[in-house]
Scaffold this active site. Structure first.
Site, PDB file in Angstrom:
ATOM      1  N   ASN A   8       0.859  -1.177   0.000  1.00 50.40           N
ATOM      2  CA  ASN A   8       0.000   0.000   0.000  1.00 50.40           C
ATOM      3  C   ASN A   8       0.901   1.235   0.000  1.00 50.40           C
ATOM      4  O   ASN A   8       1.439   1.626   1.034  1.00 50.40           O
ATOM      5  CB  ASN A   8      -0.909  -0.002   1.234  1.00 50.40           C
ATOM      6  CG  ASN A   8      -1.785   1.229   1.305  1.00 50.40           C
ATOM      7  OD1 ASN A   8      -1.928   1.961   0.334  1.00 50.40           O
ATOM      8  ND2 ASN A   8      -2.380   1.465   2.468  1.00 50.40           N
ATOM      9  N   TRP A   9       1.076   1.817  -1.181  1.00 50.39           N
ATOM     10  CA  TRP A   9       1.979   2.972  -1.305  1.00 50.39           C
ATOM     11  C   TRP A   9       1.368   4.254  -0.741  1.00 50.39           C
ATOM     12  O   TRP A   9       2.055   5.266  -0.637  1.00 50.39           O
ATOM     13  CB  TRP A   9       2.336   3.198  -2.771  1.00 50.39           C
ATOM     14  CG  TRP A   9       3.245   2.161  -3.354  1.00 50.39           C
ATOM     15  CD1 TRP A   9       3.769   1.066  -2.723  1.00 50.39           C
ATOM     16  CD2 TRP A   9       3.741   2.114  -4.698  1.00 50.39           C
ATOM     17  NE1 TRP A   9       4.553   0.345  -3.580  1.00 50.39           N
ATOM     18  CE2 TRP A   9       4.556   0.964  -4.806  1.00 50.39           C
ATOM     19  CE3 TRP A   9       3.557   2.914  -5.816  1.00 50.39           C
ATOM     20  CZ2 TRP A   9       5.196   0.606  -5.994  1.00 50.39           C
ATOM     21  CZ3 TRP A   9       4.197   2.564  -6.999  1.00 50.39           C
ATOM     22  CH2 TRP A   9       5.014   1.428  -7.083  1.00 50.39           C
ATOM     23  N   LYS A  10       0.087   4.230  -0.404  1.00 48.16           N
ATOM     24  CA  LYS A  10      -0.615   5.416   0.092  1.00 48.16           C
ATOM     25  C   LYS A  10      -0.434   6.577  -0.900  1.00 48.16           C
ATOM     26  O   LYS A  10      -0.514   6.353  -2.108  1.00 48.16           O
ATOM     27  CB  LYS A  10      -0.151   5.731   1.513  1.00 48.16           C
ATOM     28  CG  LYS A  10      -0.323   4.514   2.440  1.00 48.16           C
ATOM     29  CD  LYS A  10      -0.051   4.805   3.868  1.00 48.16           C
ATOM     30  CE  LYS A  10      -0.220   3.542   4.690  1.00 48.16           C
ATOM     31  NZ  LYS A  10      -0.021   3.774   6.127  1.00 48.16           N
ATOM     32  N   HIS A  91      -9.419   0.777   5.092  1.00 47.18           N
ATOM     33  CA  HIS A  91      -8.175   1.080   5.804  1.00 47.18           C
ATOM     34  C   HIS A  91      -8.454   2.121   6.886  1.00 47.18           C
ATOM     35  O   HIS A  91      -9.299   2.993   6.728  1.00 47.18           O
ATOM     36  CB  HIS A  91      -7.129   1.600   4.813  1.00 47.18           C
ATOM     37  CG  HIS A  91      -5.741   1.654   5.370  1.00 47.18           C
ATOM     38  ND1 HIS A  91      -5.317   2.664   6.201  1.00 47.18           N
ATOM     39  CD2 HIS A  91      -4.679   0.816   5.211  1.00 47.18           C
ATOM     40  CE1 HIS A  91      -4.053   2.451   6.533  1.00 47.18           C
ATOM     41  NE2 HIS A  91      -3.643   1.344   5.956  1.00 47.18           N
ATOM     42  N   GLU A 150      -6.021  -5.235  10.978  1.00 47.85           N
ATOM     43  CA  GLU A 150      -5.259  -3.998  10.953  1.00 47.85           C
ATOM     44  C   GLU A 150      -5.631  -3.149  12.173  1.00 47.85           C
ATOM     45  O   GLU A 150      -6.476  -2.260  12.094  1.00 47.85           O
ATOM     46  CB  GLU A 150      -5.558  -3.229   9.656  1.00 47.85           C
ATOM     47  CG  GLU A 150      -4.708  -2.005   9.469  1.00 47.85           C
ATOM     48  CD  GLU A 150      -5.469  -0.866   8.810  1.00 47.85           C
ATOM     49  OE1 GLU A 150      -4.837  -0.135   8.054  1.00 47.85           O
ATOM     50  OE2 GLU A 150      -6.685  -0.696   9.078  1.00 47.85           O
ATOM     51  N   SER A 191       2.420  -1.657  10.384  1.00 45.78           N
ATOM     52  CA  SER A 191       3.848  -1.492  10.670  1.00 45.78           C
ATOM     53  C   SER A 191       4.647  -2.781  10.496  1.00 45.78           C
ATOM     54  O   SER A 191       5.665  -2.985  11.170  1.00 45.78           O
ATOM     55  CB  SER A 191       4.056  -0.944  12.093  1.00 45.78           C
ATOM     56  OG  SER A 191       3.396   0.297  12.246  1.00 45.78           O
ATOM     57  N   GLY A 211       2.642  -1.104   4.539  1.00 43.75           N
ATOM     58  CA  GLY A 211       2.595   0.323   4.280  1.00 43.75           C
ATOM     59  C   GLY A 211       3.972   0.906   4.028  1.00 43.75           C
ATOM     60  O   GLY A 211       4.525   0.783   2.941  1.00 43.75           O
TER      61      GLY A 211
END
Length: 230
Positions: A8-10, A91, A150, A191, A211
């Site tokens: 997930n590159w955000k 998310h 999550e 994390s 992430g």
């Protein structure tokens, strides 16, 4: 079954060249690695990233309607037509922006209709969130959904964030499994890095939603390699 590792590159990186270079490095580094990997870049980069034999393309969100007068939204069918196979929903960072569990449920149903694999994040209210999401899903379709444990307090952008311990994750997976078919895949997100991924796999995860660590090609490649049981 091969582990599934989702990046997930955000809202990163800031330009298309860096996005392409990051994807290229990951694809090259994962040649021959027996793990399935999904890269979920910002939507503006989706079209330029091509899937490979074990690296798929996904998106970070989409709307729950396939077409219409919805300014600024992206439909599941648009993602499918661009070559996406997966899409992330629920998310914790989306929840902070106002996404409710009911919205996540509608998005999940719409993604299934477009033949996308929904990657659904579940927080601390496991039973409540999962029952809401599963309410409108046909039993035969439930195993097509990827569920991610999550915990919000584990997200790296949170103050004093820490990963869940494998023992904490294992307890969460047990609760989730009680509501799901045995064939459903469960991932850990929060994390996670190359050093602790093994513990989460041993605790029952079939992979991870990654992430910050997914923005470092070498760290992400090592994480994927370390997820493989030996």
């Amino acid at each position: 079954m091969k582990p599934l590792i989702i990046a997930n590159w955000k809202m990163n990186p800031s330009n298309s060249k860096d996005a392409f270079d990051l994807a290229k490095a990951v694809v090259r580094g994962l040649e021959g690695v027996k793990a399935d990997v999904v890269l979920c870049p910002p939507f503006v980069y989706v079209a330029q990233l091509l899937p490979s034999s074990n690296v798929f393309i996904g998106a970070q969100d989409c709307f729950w309607v396939q077409e219409g007068a919805y300014t600024g939204e992206v439909s599941p069918q648009m993602l499918k037509n661009l070559g996406c196979s997966y899409v992330i929903f629920g998310h914790s960072e989306r929840k902070k922006l106002g996404e409710t569990t009911e919205m996540t449920a509608k998005k999940t149903q719409a993604a299934l209709l477009a033949s996308l694999v929904p990657v659904v994040c579940i927080g601390e209210h496991i039973e409540e969130e999962m029952k809401s999401i599963l309410k409108g899903i046909a039993p035969k379709d439930v195993s097509q959904i990827i569920f991610v444990y999550e915990p919000e307090w584990a997200i790296s952008t949170q103050p004093h964030a820490r990963p869940a311990t494998p023992k904490e994750a294992q307890a969460a997976f047990k609760k989730m499994c009680s509501l799901l078919p045995k064939t459903t895949s469960l991932l850990y997100g929060g994390s996670v890095n190359s050093k602790d991924i093994k513990g989460f796999i041993e605790a029952g995860a079939q992979g991870a939603l990654v992430g910050a660590a997914s923005l470092d090609a070498q760290e992400f490649i090592q994480l994927a390699k370390n997820s493989i049981s030996r």
